[in-house]
Design a protein around this motif. Structure first.
Motif, PDB file in Angstrom:
ATOM      1  N   VAL A 135       0.894  -1.160   0.000  1.00  0.00           N
ATOM      2  CA  VAL A 135       0.000   0.000   0.000  1.00  0.00           C
ATOM      3  C   VAL A 135       0.928   1.203   0.000  1.00  0.00           C
ATOM      4  CG1 VAL A 135      -1.808   1.268   1.199  1.00  0.00           C
ATOM      5  CG2 VAL A 135      -1.784  -1.233   1.279  1.00  0.00           C
ATOM      6  N   ILE A 136       0.808   2.023  -1.030  1.00  0.00           N
ATOM      7  CA  ILE A 136       1.738   3.121  -1.230  1.00  0.00           C
ATOM      8  C   ILE A 136       0.995   4.443  -1.210  1.00  0.00           C
ATOM      9  CG2 ILE A 136       3.404   4.146  -2.835  1.00  0.00           C
ATOM     10  CD1 ILE A 136       3.728   1.224  -3.952  1.00  0.00           C
ATOM     11  N   ASP A 137       1.456   5.346  -0.356  1.00  0.00           N
ATOM     12  CA  ASP A 137       0.951   6.713  -0.315  1.00  0.00           C
ATOM     13  C   ASP A 137       1.716   7.486  -1.384  1.00  0.00           C
ATOM     14  OD1 ASP A 137       0.154   9.290   0.215  1.00  0.00           O
ATOM     15  OD2 ASP A 137       1.103   9.400   2.182  1.00  0.00           O
ATOM     16  N   ASP A 138       1.018   7.931  -2.406  1.00  0.00           N
ATOM     17  CA  ASP A 138       1.662   8.583  -3.547  1.00  0.00           C
ATOM     18  C   ASP A 138       1.659  10.105  -3.429  1.00  0.00           C
ATOM     19  OD1 ASP A 138       3.032   8.530  -5.987  1.00  0.00           O
ATOM     20  OD2 ASP A 138       1.179   8.784  -7.127  1.00  0.00           O
ATOM     21  N   ALA A 139       1.770  10.621  -2.224  1.00  0.00           N
ATOM     22  CA  ALA A 139       1.764  12.074  -2.034  1.00  0.00           C
ATOM     23  C   ALA A 139       2.923  12.736  -2.759  1.00  0.00           C
ATOM     24  CB  ALA A 139       1.827  12.403  -0.541  1.00  0.00           C
ATOM     25  N   ALA A 140       4.056  12.052  -2.863  1.00  0.00           N
ATOM     26  CA  ALA A 140       5.225  12.629  -3.532  1.00  0.00           C
ATOM     27  C   ALA A 140       5.180  12.430  -5.049  1.00  0.00           C
ATOM     28  CB  ALA A 140       6.504  12.018  -2.968  1.00  0.00           C
ATOM     29  N   GLY A 141       4.223  11.656  -5.538  1.00  0.00           N
ATOM     30  CA  GLY A 141       4.095  11.441  -6.977  1.00  0.00           C
ATOM     31  C   GLY A 141       5.073  10.431  -7.553  1.00  0.00           C
ATOM     32  N   GLU A 142       5.663   9.590  -6.699  1.00  0.00           N
ATOM     33  CA  GLU A 142       6.640   8.610  -7.165  1.00  0.00           C
ATOM     34  C   GLU A 142       6.164   7.174  -6.986  1.00  0.00           C
ATOM     35  OE1 GLU A 142      10.042   9.620  -4.850  1.00  0.00           O
ATOM     36  OE2 GLU A 142      10.351  11.520  -5.900  1.00  0.00           O
ATOM     37  N   GLY A 143       4.889   7.000  -6.718  1.00  0.00           N
ATOM     38  CA  GLY A 143       4.355   5.666  -6.440  1.00  0.00           C
ATOM     39  C   GLY A 143       4.467   4.696  -7.594  1.00  0.00           C
ATOM     40  N   TRP A 144       4.196   5.154  -8.805  1.00  0.00           N
ATOM     41  CA  TRP A 144       4.267   4.254  -9.961  1.00  0.00           C
ATOM     42  C   TRP A 144       5.690   3.777 -10.178  1.00  0.00           C
ATOM     43  CZ3 TRP A 144      -0.004   2.141 -11.215  1.00  0.00           C
ATOM     44  CH2 TRP A 144      -1.203   2.834 -11.110  1.00  0.00           C
ATOM     45  N   GLU A 145       6.656   4.657  -9.966  1.00  0.00           N
ATOM     46  CA  GLU A 145       8.059   4.275 -10.121  1.00  0.00           C
ATOM     47  C   GLU A 145       8.454   3.250  -9.058  1.00  0.00           C
ATOM     48  OE1 GLU A 145      11.228   3.696 -12.105  1.00  0.00           O
ATOM     49  OE2 GLU A 145       9.722   5.114 -12.815  1.00  0.00           O
ATOM     50  N   LEU A 146       7.950   3.411  -7.830  1.00  0.00           N
ATOM     51  CA  LEU A 146       8.234   2.437  -6.773  1.00  0.00           C
ATOM     52  C   LEU A 146       7.649   1.077  -7.136  1.00  0.00           C
ATOM     53  CD1 LEU A 146       9.293   1.547  -4.031  1.00  0.00           C
ATOM     54  CD2 LEU A 146       7.217   2.501  -3.006  1.00  0.00           C
ATOM     55  N   ILE A 147       6.429   1.058  -7.629  1.00  0.00           N
ATOM     56  CA  ILE A 147       5.814  -0.219  -8.033  1.00  0.00           C
ATOM     57  C   ILE A 147       6.638  -0.860  -9.139  1.00  0.00           C
ATOM     58  CG2 ILE A 147       3.795  -1.287  -9.105  1.00  0.00           C
ATOM     59  CD1 ILE A 147       2.114   0.898  -7.662  1.00  0.00           C
ATOM     60  N   ARG A 148       7.065  -0.073 -10.100  1.00  0.00           N
ATOM     61  CA  ARG A 148       7.893  -0.586 -11.192  1.00  0.00           C
ATOM     62  C   ARG A 148       9.206  -1.168 -10.640  1.00  0.00           C
ATOM     63  NH1 ARG A 148       7.257   3.465 -14.274  1.00  0.00           N
ATOM     64  NH2 ARG A 148       5.678   2.554 -15.595  1.00  0.00           N
ATOM     65  N   SER A 149       9.815  -0.485  -9.680  1.00  0.00           N
ATOM     66  CA  SER A 149      11.068  -0.975  -9.083  1.00  0.00           C
ATOM     67  C   SER A 149      10.850  -2.281  -8.334  1.00  0.00           C
ATOM     68  CB  SER A 149      11.642   0.072  -8.119  1.00  0.00           C
ATOM     69  OG  SER A 149      11.997   1.233  -8.793  1.00  0.00           O
ATOM     70  N   VAL A 150       9.771  -2.358  -7.575  1.00  0.00           N
ATOM     71  CA  VAL A 150       9.461  -3.583  -6.824  1.00  0.00           C
ATOM     72  C   VAL A 150       9.220  -4.732  -7.780  1.00  0.00           C
ATOM     73  CG1 VAL A 150       7.736  -4.694  -5.348  1.00  0.00           C
ATOM     74  CG2 VAL A 150       8.584  -2.411  -4.783  1.00  0.00           C
ATOM     75  N   ARG A 151       8.465  -4.495  -8.824  1.00  0.00           N
ATOM     76  CA  ARG A 151       8.122  -5.560  -9.772  1.00  0.00           C
ATOM     77  C   ARG A 151       9.327  -6.059 -10.558  1.00  0.00           C
ATOM     78  NH1 ARG A 151       2.508  -4.501 -10.733  1.00  0.00           N
ATOM     79  NH2 ARG A 151       1.522  -4.811  -8.716  1.00  0.00           N
ATOM     80  N   SER A 152      10.383  -5.283 -10.605  1.00  0.00           N
ATOM     81  CA  SER A 152      11.588  -5.728 -11.318  1.00  0.00           C
ATOM     82  C   SER A 152      12.471  -6.625 -10.446  1.00  0.00           C
ATOM     83  CB  SER A 152      12.392  -4.524 -11.808  1.00  0.00           C
ATOM     84  OG  SER A 152      12.979  -3.835 -10.721  1.00  0.00           O
ATOM     85  N   LEU A 153      12.173  -6.711  -9.165  1.00  0.00           N
ATOM     86  CA  LEU A 153      12.953  -7.550  -8.254  1.00  0.00           C
ATOM     87  C   LEU A 153      12.578  -9.023  -8.430  1.00  0.00           C
ATOM     88  CD1 LEU A 153      12.630  -5.402  -5.006  1.00  0.00           C
ATOM     89  CD2 LEU A 153      14.619  -5.581  -6.511  1.00  0.00           C
ATOM     90  N   PRO A 154      13.534  -9.926  -8.264  1.00  0.00           N
ATOM     91  CA  PRO A 154      13.230 -11.356  -8.379  1.00  0.00           C
ATOM     92  C   PRO A 154      12.152 -11.786  -7.374  1.00  0.00           C
ATOM     93  CG  PRO A 154      15.604 -10.988  -8.245  1.00  0.00           C
ATOM     94  CD  PRO A 154      14.940  -9.673  -7.976  1.00  0.00           C
ATOM     95  N   GLY A 155      11.154 -12.500  -7.863  1.00  0.00           N
ATOM     96  CA  GLY A 155      10.087 -13.005  -7.015  1.00  0.00           C
ATOM     97  C   GLY A 155       9.030 -11.985  -6.628  1.00  0.00           C
ATOM     98  N   ARG A 156       9.100 -10.788  -7.159  1.00  0.00           N
ATOM     99  CA  ARG A 156       8.144  -9.729  -6.805  1.00  0.00           C
ATOM    100  C   ARG A 156       7.327  -9.236  -7.996  1.00  0.00           C
ATOM    101  NH1 ARG A 156       8.608 -10.792  -1.746  1.00  0.00           N
ATOM    102  NH2 ARG A 156      10.406  -9.960  -0.661  1.00  0.00           N
ATOM    103  N   ALA A 157       7.427  -9.909  -9.110  1.00  0.00           N
ATOM    104  CA  ALA A 157       6.771  -9.438 -10.334  1.00  0.00           C
ATOM    105  C   ALA A 157       5.251  -9.348 -10.207  1.00  0.00           C
ATOM    106  CB  ALA A 157       7.141 -10.342 -11.508  1.00  0.00           C
TER     107      ALA A 157
END
Length: 111
Positions: free
Chosen positions: A39-61
């Protein structure tokens, strides 16, 4: 404040919450915590980038994510199509809607 509200709201339905202050800390904690939902609070406007970073990690796609958005989405259709798959919820959030959504994403729908 948002972290405290999230913790309280989700604790009421038996969901444990781990909070971090920033995206880098969240990425480091993933190996220790093994969340079933982000659950990501996107107040800073960087939430989509965080999701993209997490999904690129092994086992987190396929880790489910809920992005709490602060305002209107002004991104065009093409921009929305390029985003990683995640659910969104506008802030301020409705407590019951948040509980139902996170429970469903965690695979434990509320009855």
């Amino acid at each position: 404040t948002v972290a405290r509200l999230l913790r309280l709201s989700l604790h009421r339905v038996g969901i444990g919450v781990e909070t971090t202050d920033d995206a880098e800390q969240a990425l480091r904690r993933l190996d220790e915590v093994h969340p079933s939902v982000l659950v990501i609070d996107d107040a800073a406007g960087e939430g989509w980038e965080l999701i993209r970073s997490v999904r690129s990690l092994p086992g987190r796609a396929h880790l489910p994510a809920l992005l709490l958005t602060a305002g209107e989405d002004r991104t065009g259709w093409f921009g929305r199509m390029r985003r990683p798959k995640a659910e969104t919820m506008p802030m301020p959030f409705d407590e019951f809607q948040l509980q139902r959504t996170v429970s469903r994403l965690a695979g434990r729908p509320l009855t």
